[in-house]
Scaffold this motif. Structure first.
Motif, short mmCIF file in Angstrom:
data_model
loop_
_atom_site.label_atom_id
_atom_site.label_comp_id
_atom_site.label_asym_id
_atom_site.label_seq_id
_atom_site.Cartn_x
_atom_site.Cartn_y
_atom_site.Cartn_z
N ARG A 1 0.77 -1.31 -0.01
CA ARG A 1 0.06 -0.13 -0.02
C ARG A 1 0.75 1.29 0.20
NH1 ARG A 1 -3.66 -3.27 2.80
NH2 ARG A 1 -2.66 -3.07 4.80
N ARG B 1 3.99 1.50 -1.24
CA ARG B 1 4.51 1.58 -2.47
C ARG B 1 3.70 2.07 -3.43
NH1 ARG B 1 4.43 -1.33 -7.41
NH2 ARG B 1 6.58 -1.14 -8.54
N GLU B 2 2.30 1.81 -3.51
CA GLU B 2 1.50 2.64 -4.16
C GLU B 2 1.20 3.76 -4.20
OE1 GLU B 2 -1.61 1.92 -7.37
OE2 GLU B 2 -0.41 0.40 -6.26
N ASP B 3 1.36 4.27 -2.70
CA ASP B 3 1.10 5.70 -2.45
C ASP B 3 2.21 6.48 -2.91
OD1 ASP B 3 -1.59 5.34 -1.30
OD2 ASP B 3 -0.83 5.25 0.86
N GLU C 1 3.01 6.57 -6.99
CA GLU C 1 1.76 6.70 -7.73
C GLU C 1 2.38 7.78 -8.79
OE1 GLU C 1 -1.53 6.30 -9.88
OE2 GLU C 1 -1.05 4.89 -8.23
N PRO D 1 3.21 1.81 -9.83
CA PRO D 1 2.88 0.56 -9.81
C PRO D 1 2.91 -0.26 -11.03
CG PRO D 1 1.43 2.15 -8.57
CD PRO D 1 2.62 2.89 -9.31
#
Length: 140
Positions: A121, A123-125, A128, A134
């Motif tokens: 999560r 990493r995604e934030d 992005e 991602p």
């Protein structure tokens, strides 16, 4: 000679990176106040040993750390940055991270490493909308 490093049949694997491979951490002040998040990814890198353009000769592949940091200490806008760590610097970083510390711009923080799901999560934030984001194809 190739423009780019040759593909590897067996990618390098630096076992020292395993505890931090694709792992996120929460950065805390000495007062246990959260001030940022860090994400650490292992990447395969080569060094150009000689030549240029298509005449290049490359070193053997090695793993390095590509780190990403978002720091929001309340003193101003959030700072987002990334960095590479390899060689002696990587050895020192790994020692520091294993002890629960993380230093950025001369300031030492306590780092609490997150589990695999929470790391995904973060990493995604953090990534992005970046080239390392991602949807990045990480295949060699």
């Amino acid at each position: 000679m190739p423009w780019n490093p040759p593909p590897t049949d067996v990618p390098p694997h630096d076992a020292r990176l395993d505890p931090f491979r694709d792992r996120a951490g929460v950065l805390l002040t000495s007062d246990a106040v959260e001030v940022g998040r860090v994400f650490v990814a292992a990447e395969t890198w080569w060094t150009r040993k000689a030549g240029h353009l298509w005449w290049s000769r490359w070193s053997a592949p090695t793993e390095i750390v590509h780190g990403h940091l978002v720091l929001a200490d309340g003193a101003g806008p959030a700072t987002a940055t990334d960095w590479l760590s390899r060689g002696d610097e990587l050895t020192e970083d790994l020692r520091e991270w294993a002890s629960g510390s993380f230093t950025y711009a001369g300031t030492a923080y306590r780092v609490v490493w997150l589990d695999e799901d929470e790391s995904a999560r973060v990493r995604e934030d953090i990534l992005e909308g970046t080239p390392d984001g991602p949807d990045r194809d990480r295949a060699g």
